[in-house]
Design an enzyme around this catalytic site. Sequence first.
Site, PDB file in Angstrom:
ATOM      1  N   ASP A 110     -56.583   9.652  15.279  1.00 25.02           N
ATOM      2  CA  ASP A 110     -55.493  10.433  14.687  1.00 25.02           C
ATOM      3  C   ASP A 110     -54.574   9.590  13.811  1.00 25.02           C
ATOM      4  OD1 ASP A 110     -54.401   8.891  16.657  1.00 25.02           O
ATOM      5  OD2 ASP A 110     -53.242  10.490  17.597  1.00 25.02           O
ATOM      6  N   LYS A 161     -46.202   2.093  25.747  1.00 24.87           N
ATOM      7  CA  LYS A 161     -45.101   3.054  25.885  1.00 24.87           C
ATOM      8  C   LYS A 161     -44.027   2.556  26.864  1.00 24.87           C
ATOM      9  CE  LYS A 161     -47.857   6.698  24.124  1.00 24.87           C
ATOM     10  NZ  LYS A 161     -49.272   6.571  24.444  1.00 24.87           N
ATOM     11  N   ASP A 222     -49.348   8.058  12.724  1.00 24.57           N
ATOM     12  CA  ASP A 222     -50.099   8.707  13.800  1.00 24.57           C
ATOM     13  C   ASP A 222     -49.782  10.199  13.701  1.00 24.57           C
ATOM     14  OD1 ASP A 222     -50.476  10.061  16.276  1.00 24.57           O
ATOM     15  OD2 ASP A 222     -50.506   8.169  17.348  1.00 24.57           O
TER      16      ASP A 222
HETATM   17  N1  GDD Z   1     -63.392   9.875  23.785  1.00 29.23           N
HETATM   18  C1  GDD Z   1     -62.152   9.857  24.279  1.00 29.23           C
HETATM   19  N2  GDD Z   1     -61.978  10.001  25.623  1.00 29.23           N
HETATM   20  N3  GDD Z   1     -61.113   9.711  23.427  1.00 29.23           N
HETATM   21  C2  GDD Z   1     -59.864   9.710  23.944  1.00 29.23           C
HETATM   22  C3  GDD Z   1     -59.612   9.855  25.323  1.00 29.23           C
HETATM   23  C4  GDD Z   1     -60.742  10.013  26.206  1.00 29.23           C
HETATM   24  O1  GDD Z   1     -60.620  10.154  27.426  1.00 29.23           O
HETATM   25  N4  GDD Z   1     -58.269   9.811  25.505  1.00 29.23           N
HETATM   26  C5  GDD Z   1     -57.724   9.647  24.290  1.00 29.23           C
HETATM   27  N5  GDD Z   1     -58.669   9.586  23.343  1.00 29.23           N
HETATM   28  C6  GDD Z   1     -58.488   9.387  21.895  1.00 29.23           C
HETATM   29  C7  GDD Z   1     -57.595  10.428  21.250  1.00 29.23           C
HETATM   30  O2  GDD Z   1     -58.378  11.509  20.756  1.00 29.23           O
HETATM   31  C8  GDD Z   1     -56.946   9.642  20.105  1.00 29.23           C
HETATM   32  O3  GDD Z   1     -57.713   9.649  18.927  1.00 29.23           O
HETATM   33  C9  GDD Z   1     -56.917   8.207  20.623  1.00 29.23           C
HETATM   34  O4  GDD Z   1     -57.822   8.156  21.737  1.00 29.23           O
HETATM   35  C10 GDD Z   1     -55.525   7.759  21.065  1.00 29.23           C
HETATM   36  O5  GDD Z   1     -54.990   8.727  21.934  1.00 29.23           O
HETATM   37  P1  GDD Z   1     -53.544   9.346  21.675  1.00 29.23           P
HETATM   38  O6  GDD Z   1     -53.335  10.374  22.717  1.00 29.23           O
HETATM   39  O7  GDD Z   1     -53.386   9.733  20.265  1.00 29.23           O
HETATM   40  O8  GDD Z   1     -52.641   8.101  22.042  1.00 29.23           O
HETATM   41  P2  GDD Z   1     -51.185   7.736  21.542  1.00 29.23           P
HETATM   42  O9  GDD Z   1     -50.978   8.123  20.132  1.00 29.23           O
HETATM   43  O10 GDD Z   1     -50.211   8.245  22.533  1.00 29.23           O
HETATM   44  O11 GDD Z   1     -51.182   6.126  21.680  1.00 29.23           O
HETATM   45  C11 GDD Z   1     -52.222   5.350  21.136  1.00 29.23           C
HETATM   46  O12 GDD Z   1     -52.094   5.201  19.736  1.00 29.23           O
HETATM   47  C12 GDD Z   1     -50.929   4.478  19.304  1.00 29.23           C
HETATM   48  C13 GDD Z   1     -50.994   4.373  17.780  1.00 29.23           C
HETATM   49  O13 GDD Z   1     -51.108   5.594  17.187  1.00 29.23           O
HETATM   50  C14 GDD Z   1     -52.218   3.994  21.830  1.00 29.23           C
HETATM   51  O14 GDD Z   1     -53.397   3.312  21.450  1.00 29.23           O
HETATM   52  C15 GDD Z   1     -50.966   3.186  21.435  1.00 29.23           C
HETATM   53  O15 GDD Z   1     -51.062   1.872  21.970  1.00 29.23           O
HETATM   54  C16 GDD Z   1     -50.870   3.096  19.922  1.00 29.23           C
HETATM   55  O16 GDD Z   1     -49.675   2.404  19.545  1.00 29.23           O
HETATM   56 MG    MG Z   2     -52.025   9.238  18.748  1.00 32.73          MG
END
Ligand code: GDD
Ligand code: MG
Length: 358
Positions: A110, A161, A222
């Site tokens: 994303d 986080k 993001d």
């Molecule tokens: N296949 C799979 N299986 N993908 C997953 C799963 C899972 O169980 N859980 C999450 N994802 C994918 C989501 O679809 C997304 O593309 C990505 O992993 C990150 O998940 P988010 O839910 O978007 O996390 P976030 O935005 O809260 O945090 C992450 O992204 C940040 C930057 O945008 C973390 O990686 C943070 O450390 C980072 O700063």
């Molecule tokens: Mg995200």
Amino acid sequence: MTEAVLLVGGQGTRLRPLTVNTPKPMLPVAGVPFTVHQITRARDAGVRRIVLATSYRAEVFAEFIEDADLGIEVVIATEEEPLGTGGAIRHALAHLESGPDDPVLIFNGDVLSGLDISGLVEAHVRSGSDVTLYLTPVDDPRAYGLVPIDADGRVQAFLEKPSTPEEIITDLINAGCYVFKRSVIEQIPTGRVVSVERETFPGLLASGAQVRGVVDEGYWLDLGTPLAFVQGSKDLVLGHAPSPAVIQTGDSLILSGSHIADSACVEGGSSIGRDVVIEADANIDGSVVFDRAVIEQGAQVVGSIIGVGARIGAGCELHGVVVGDGAVIGARNELRDGARVWPDIELPPTAIRYSTDS
Ligand code: GDD
Ligand code: MG
């Protein structure tokens, strides 16, 4: 040849109700599913094979990939139960063809960015690191993974986080793209949920592995929240964010089959899907309107997302709103600031619209 894993299995809860029917990376952004922007950027950086790590609504990806020609081999790996970010990377390993020391790119599904992807892989190979992380500075890092580095770029901690002010020790965050040495992925446990952010990265640091950060201050976003989703779409349409999948940039993007009345105005980087109807005197500003939606006469839609086949009644005023697929907003309703309408809900028309001027 560099291989990549794209993590697209999350539920996209912050984008509900749009993600009730469609997984977040498959939502249309500037005319194509968001994932196409990432896949084509990876392709242009020399990635020739990409594994989509899917879980939530995996079938939507499979259907799309079957018919799409993106100029890159796309393989789908599906977790029966979501395995978390680390578990998903480990699960995708079976679909990778590279050797033990080869670099493997991992992308969060994303993130829209201007990262020099091949530069990140080169930096990783040159330094001989186990893992190299793409980092970017942000004003408010609390919603992300904080990654302090030393003067040589060595990662010193990984704080996902943070919950207390004392933990805010840097403005550099994990920007959601990593290069792993393939053999490092093999060390992630199988068959259970693993968070790469909360378990794998801290574990690697504790064991003395070489983890480095590469800071890139270019475009980064993001798209996980409605506000960010609208922003990312606008930036792509206006040409502020780079993507090979945006053929033409301009004040708005209108896909084929849509009918826009002469007196209607579509502006501010708005994106209009297929077979949309926008009636006379309507104004669409900085918004995303999905396929087959109808915006009736004189409606004002600003900074909002309108789901597939939704209908916005005459004279409505929508500002910073998410309307689910098939929802009907009766005439003259006014919705603001974070309001969300669930799919297929029908809001009756209001007799008068109250003024917000005072
Ligand atoms: N296949 C799979 N299986 N993908 C997953 C799963 C899972 O169980 N859980 C999450 N994802 C994918 C989501 O679809 C997304 O593309 C990505 O992993 C990150 O998940 P988010 O839910 O978007 O996390 P976030 O935005 O809260 O945090 C992450 O992204 C940040 C930057 O945008 C973390 O990686 C943070 O450390 C980072 O700063
Ligand atoms: Mg995200």
